[in-house]
Every structure is written in C-alpha cells, then in structure tokens.
Design a protein around this motif. Structure first.
Motif, short mmCIF file in Angstrom:
data_model
loop_
_atom_site.label_atom_id
_atom_site.label_comp_id
_atom_site.label_asym_id
_atom_site.label_seq_id
_atom_site.Cartn_x
_atom_site.Cartn_y
_atom_site.Cartn_z
N ASN A 1 17.12 24.50 -3.41
CA ASN A 1 18.14 23.54 -3.00
C ASN A 1 18.19 23.39 -1.48
N LEU A 2 17.76 24.44 -0.76
CA LEU A 2 17.79 24.41 0.71
C LEU A 2 16.43 24.11 1.30
N ASN A 3 15.46 23.81 0.45
CA ASN A 3 14.08 23.57 0.88
C ASN A 3 13.49 24.77 1.60
N LEU A 4 13.86 25.98 1.12
CA LEU A 4 13.35 27.23 1.68
C LEU A 4 12.42 27.88 0.66
N VAL A 5 11.49 28.67 1.15
CA VAL A 5 10.61 29.43 0.28
C VAL A 5 10.61 30.88 0.75
N GLU A 6 10.35 31.79 -0.18
CA GLU A 6 10.28 33.20 0.18
C GLU A 6 8.97 33.48 0.92
N LEU A 7 9.02 34.45 1.84
CA LEU A 7 7.83 34.86 2.55
C LEU A 7 7.19 36.04 1.84
N ASN A 8 5.86 36.09 1.86
CA ASN A 8 5.21 37.28 1.32
C ASN A 8 5.19 38.36 2.39
N ALA A 9 4.71 39.56 2.04
CA ALA A 9 4.77 40.71 2.95
C ALA A 9 4.02 40.45 4.26
N GLN A 10 2.88 39.81 4.18
CA GLN A 10 2.10 39.53 5.40
C GLN A 10 2.84 38.55 6.30
N GLU A 11 3.44 37.54 5.74
CA GLU A 11 4.19 36.57 6.52
C GLU A 11 5.41 37.21 7.18
N VAL A 12 6.08 38.10 6.46
CA VAL A 12 7.23 38.79 7.03
C VAL A 12 6.80 39.61 8.23
N GLN A 13 5.69 40.32 8.12
CA GLN A 13 5.22 41.15 9.22
C GLN A 13 4.81 40.29 10.42
N GLU A 14 4.18 39.16 10.17
CA GLU A 14 3.78 38.28 11.26
C GLU A 14 4.99 37.69 11.97
N VAL A 15 6.00 37.31 11.22
CA VAL A 15 7.20 36.70 11.80
C VAL A 15 8.07 37.76 12.46
N ASP A 16 8.25 38.88 11.78
CA ASP A 16 9.15 39.93 12.24
C ASP A 16 8.52 40.79 13.33
N GLY A 17 7.21 40.87 13.36
CA GLY A 17 6.54 41.69 14.35
C GLY A 17 6.23 43.08 13.86
N GLY A 18 6.60 43.39 12.65
CA GLY A 18 6.25 44.68 12.09
C GLY A 18 7.39 45.68 12.10
N PHE A 19 7.03 46.89 11.71
CA PHE A 19 7.99 47.96 11.50
C PHE A 19 8.62 48.45 12.80
N ILE A 20 7.92 48.34 13.91
CA ILE A 20 8.43 48.88 15.18
C ILE A 20 9.77 48.25 15.56
#
Length: 53
Positions: free
Chosen positions: A5-24
């Motif tokens: 409904n919001l035109n959003l999609v879930e990110l996979n694990a690799q996309e999350v790490q790329e966007v978030d910058g990783g665990f650090i």
C-alpha cells in the motif's frame, strides 16, 4: 502493515548491509546510547574516578 500500500518493498540481507553500512554501525550506536544514558559513570571512567553505585 501491508508494504504494498505504501509502494515499499522489503530489503534482503545484502541490501540491508549495503544501506546500513554493516554491523559496525550497530555496535557504535549501542556504545553511544550507553554513554548518553549513563554519562556520569562514563565521564568518571574517563577521568579515573570510581563509578557511582
């Protein structure tokens, strides 16, 4: 909540790490939060004074 409904999609694990910058960033955020919430004892530790009980 329906993400379609919001035109959003879930990110996979690799996309999350790329966007978030990783665990650090998670670790640094946790350290910063702990310092802010217990600033008196953090400051005492830096100056070598005993922590408050």
């Amino acid at each position: 909540m329906n993400l379609n409904n919001l035109n959003l999609v879930e990110l996979n694990a690799q996309e999350v790490q790329e966007v978030d910058g990783g665990f650090i960033w998670v670790v640094l955020g946790a350290i910063a939060t702990a310092c802010v919430y217990d600033w008196d004892n953090f400051e005492r530790g830096l100056t070598g004074r005993p922590c408050k009980q």
